[in-house]
Design an enzyme around this catalytic site. Sequence first.
Site, PDB file in Angstrom:
ATOM      1  N   GLU A 114       0.956  -1.141  -0.025  1.00 48.41           N
ATOM      2  CA  GLU A 114       0.017   0.002  -0.015  1.00 48.41           C
ATOM      3  C   GLU A 114       0.850   1.305   0.061  1.00 48.41           C
ATOM      4  OE1 GLU A 114      -2.231  -0.195   3.588  1.00 48.41           O
ATOM      5  OE2 GLU A 114      -2.302  -2.513   3.723  1.00 48.41           O
ATOM      6  N   LYS A 169       2.249   4.647   1.320  1.00 51.41           N
ATOM      7  CA  LYS A 169       2.374   5.144   2.716  1.00 51.41           C
ATOM      8  C   LYS A 169       1.974   6.607   2.708  1.00 51.41           C
ATOM      9  CE  LYS A 169       5.355   5.594   6.764  1.00 51.41           C
ATOM     10  NZ  LYS A 169       4.987   6.871   7.238  1.00 51.41           N
ATOM     11  N   ASP A 210       1.126  10.313   3.440  1.00 49.40           N
ATOM     12  CA  ASP A 210       1.644  11.295   4.332  1.00 49.40           C
ATOM     13  C   ASP A 210       0.628  12.353   5.000  1.00 49.40           C
ATOM     14  OD1 ASP A 210       3.776  12.566   5.892  1.00 49.40           O
ATOM     15  OD2 ASP A 210       4.501  13.766   4.194  1.00 49.40           O
ATOM     16  N   TYR A 259      -8.140   7.477   3.485  1.00 49.79           N
ATOM     17  CA  TYR A 259      -8.049   6.024   2.817  1.00 49.79           C
ATOM     18  C   TYR A 259      -8.061   5.319   4.152  1.00 49.79           C
ATOM     19  CZ  TYR A 259      -7.466   7.169  -2.070  1.00 49.79           C
ATOM     20  OH  TYR A 259      -7.756   7.578  -3.342  1.00 49.79           O
ATOM     21  N   LYS A 264      10.614   3.232   2.942  1.00 53.62           N
ATOM     22  CA  LYS A 264      10.603   4.553   2.826  1.00 53.62           C
ATOM     23  C   LYS A 264      11.303   5.212   1.342  1.00 53.62           C
ATOM     24  CE  LYS A 264       9.000   7.122   5.677  1.00 53.62           C
ATOM     25  NZ  LYS A 264       9.460   7.747   6.916  1.00 53.62           N
ATOM     26  N   CYS A 280      20.369  45.367 -13.643  1.00 48.09           N
ATOM     27  CA  CYS A 280      20.552  43.876 -14.308  1.00 48.09           C
ATOM     28  C   CYS A 280      21.933  43.249 -13.982  1.00 48.09           C
ATOM     29  CB  CYS A 280      20.266  43.977 -15.785  1.00 48.09           C
ATOM     30  SG  CYS A 280      20.513  42.453 -16.601  1.00 48.09           S
ATOM     31  N   CYS A 336      23.763  42.954 -17.850  1.00 41.92           N
ATOM     32  CA  CYS A 336      23.971  43.995 -18.811  1.00 41.92           C
ATOM     33  C   CYS A 336      24.001  45.498 -18.007  1.00 41.92           C
ATOM     34  CB  CYS A 336      23.058  44.267 -19.910  1.00 41.92           C
ATOM     35  SG  CYS A 336      21.286  44.729 -19.408  1.00 41.92           S
ATOM     36  N   CYS A 369      14.377  43.201 -16.269  1.00 41.63           N
ATOM     37  CA  CYS A 369      15.262  44.017 -17.080  1.00 41.63           C
ATOM     38  C   CYS A 369      14.718  44.527 -18.312  1.00 41.63           C
ATOM     39  CB  CYS A 369      16.698  43.072 -17.383  1.00 41.63           C
ATOM     40  SG  CYS A 369      17.859  43.800 -18.496  1.00 41.63           S
ATOM     41  N   CYS A 406      20.743  42.736 -23.829  1.00 38.27           N
ATOM     42  CA  CYS A 406      21.155  42.004 -22.648  1.00 38.27           C
ATOM     43  C   CYS A 406      21.495  40.541 -22.948  1.00 38.27           C
ATOM     44  CB  CYS A 406      20.064  41.952 -21.537  1.00 38.27           C
ATOM     45  SG  CYS A 406      20.126  40.814 -20.236  1.00 38.27           S
TER      46      CYS A 406
END
Length: 674
Positions: free
Chosen positions: A114, A116, A118, A224, A317, A411, A414, A429, A435
Amino acid sequence: MSTVNPRQRLDVLCQLLNDYNHQYYVLDNPTVPDVEYDRLMRELQSIEHDNPELKVATSPSQRVGGEALASFSQITHLKPMLSLDNAFSDDEMQNFVRRLEERTGRSNDVFCCEPKLDGLAVSLLYVDGVLTRAATRGDGLVGEDITQNVKTIKAIPLQLRGDDFPQRIEIRGEVFMPFAAFNGINERAIAHGEKAFANPRNAAAGSLRQLDSKITASRGLSFYAYSTGVVELENTPMSDHHYGQLQQLKGWGVPVSPEVKQVKNLADMIAYYQDILNRRSELAYEIDGVVNKLDSIQGQDKAGFVAKAPRWAIAYKFPAQEEMTTLLDVDFQVGRTGSITPVARLEPVFVGGVTVSNATLHNKDEIERLGVKIGDKVIIRRAGDVIPQIVSAVVAQRPNDTRDIEFPSTCPECDSAIERLEGEAVARCIGGLVCGAQRKEAIKHFSSRKAFDIDGLGDKLVEQLVDEDMINTPSDLFSLTQEHLLTLERMGEKKAQKLLSALEASKSTTLAKFIYSLGIREVGEATASNLAQFFKTLDKIKAASVSRLTDVDDVGEIVAKHLYYFLKQPHNLAVINSLIEAGIHWSVIEEKDASALPLVGQTWVITGTLHTMGRSEAKEKISALGAKVAGSVSAKTTMLVAGEKAGSKLTKATELGVKTLDEDGLISFLAQFE
C-alpha cells in the site's frame, strides 16, 4: 414539491447523495457534476430546515461543522495504534522477509502493498454501522476526540453501506489533504498576506485539529483506510487476509487506496516500490513510501509484535524530500523575457534522490515572505522532478553573522535598469536584445521545437554562438556559413552542413509559429494561433491597436499591451524585418466565412500526450475548423481531447460532464473534414 411527502423525499435525497459520495470517494468514478450534487444538497437542507424533526446525525447535510469546541477530550483506543519499523534499502527489505520466515516458519507467503500516505492517522469507531466517534493516533494508546471534525470529511461515510458489517468495528486509516486542496489553501493564504502551510501533511494535521469544525469542513480533506482495530462479530465473518479485509471495508463504503495490491514475493514488493516511486509525482496526494504487510491474518498473529511495532509489516521509505542545509549565497539569473530570478546557492545536500546545491526563491515577495537571510539554516524541498525550493528558514538556529538578501536595482547581466510593473510579482530587466542573457534565451526559444524547430541547434550551441559573438539576434542565424561554424570546437563538416540545411528548411513556417517564435510575453502557441487566424497577415497585427487586439480570443488587455509595445520597439521591428529579408516565409491564410466553419463557437482543450500528430498539430487543425483552443477546462468547454497520462483536466472534465475524445477518436473526428 408540495405534493411530495417530505420524509420520502428526504430519504431519496440522502440515498442519492450517499451514493454519489460513494462513487466519488470509494469507486473513484464520479457520475454527476458538482452542480447537480450541490442542487440536491440544497434541496435536502431546505427540507430539513422546514422539518427539523426529520434531521438525523447521519444525514449528508451534517458535514458542514457544528459549534466550536473549547478543547479536545481524550479517547483511549480500544486496541493500541502501533507505529511501523522502516526500511531504506532492498537489503533491509530482504532482512524483513527473512526474519518473518524464521518467526512464522512459513515461506512463499503473499504480501499486501500500500502507499504510505503522508497525513494523520485516525481511528473510526462504527457501532451498528453508524460512525460513533473518531480519534487521532496520539501516543498510540490515547488520542484526541476529533469526531465532529471527522464527520465533515465527505470521504468518510457517516453510515456504512449494506447490512453485513460487524456490530462494532474500529477502522484505522489516514486523513490527508490532496494537492489540489493544499495548493488552493496556500494560494488564498498568500493572497491575504497570511502564512502558507509548509506541506500537505502539516495542512492536514492543522485542519483536522481545528476547534471549529466549520474550518475543517472547508479544507477539502480526504481519507483512505488501511486496517482494522477491534472487531466485534456476530454473523459477519472477516476475511482471513489483509487484502480481503480492505475489500470488505470498500464494500461497506469506506475508501481504500486504489493502489493497494497483493504481491507474491520480495521481488514483487521491490517492483511495486519502484513503480510507485516512479509515479509519485502523478498521484493526487503526498506519499513518503510503501507499506508492506504479510497478507495472512494467521501469519500476522504468529509473527506478533515488538515494542510498538508489528513484526509482520514494514514501511519501505522513499528518499527524503525535505532536508536542512545552509544558504550560502543568492545569485540573480536573467530569463528570456528579462525576468530576474533569485537562485539560492546551498551547502550541497542529498534530498529527493539527488544532491541539491541550488534552489529557487522565485521573487522578491517570496524572499520577504520567508524572511530568509544568507547564512541561515533552511529547509529544502524537492518533490519528483520539481525544481528544489526553500520551504522555510530555521530561525531558531540563525547565526549572528547572517546577511539580508539585497535585490539588485540594475540587471546583473547588462547593468540596464530593472522595473517591476504594478500588480506583477516578477522584476524584469528592460535591456531587451542588448542584454546577453535575454539574447541567448530569445534565440533558444526561437529555435525550439514549437517555434522554428531547428534540428541540431541545441542550447549549448546557441550559448557558444552568442559567446563567440557570431550571433546577436535570431536573424543572425540565417547568416551563418560553414566557414563560421567550423571555427567552433567539436564542429565538423558533416555537423555544420546538417545545421545549415536545418536552418534553410526552417525558413518555411506558418504565421502562428513566427509570432510564437518572437518570444513576446504571455503569447503562447494558442494565442499566436488565434492572432494569425484573426488578422491573417503580420502587417495587420503590427498595425492593430490595443483595443483591436483584445477582439482576439484569449487576448486580454495585459497580453494586448505586451504585444502592442513589443511591435512598437524599433530594435524588435529591425529583427522582424531582418528575418523576412533572410527568407522566412509562410503560406497566405485564406479568408474564410467564420460562420461556415463546423466548430465555430466551440471551446476545446487538449491535455496529455498525443503520439500520432502531436498537440501542436492538433491545435492547428481544431483551430482551423473554427474552435477556440483553451488551456483550462470550465463549464463552457465543449470537448476535451485526452491523450496519454491525462491528469487533472480530465478529472475536472468528468466532474463537469464535458465530452471527451481520446487520440483515436480525435483522428476519426478530424478525418470527416479532410
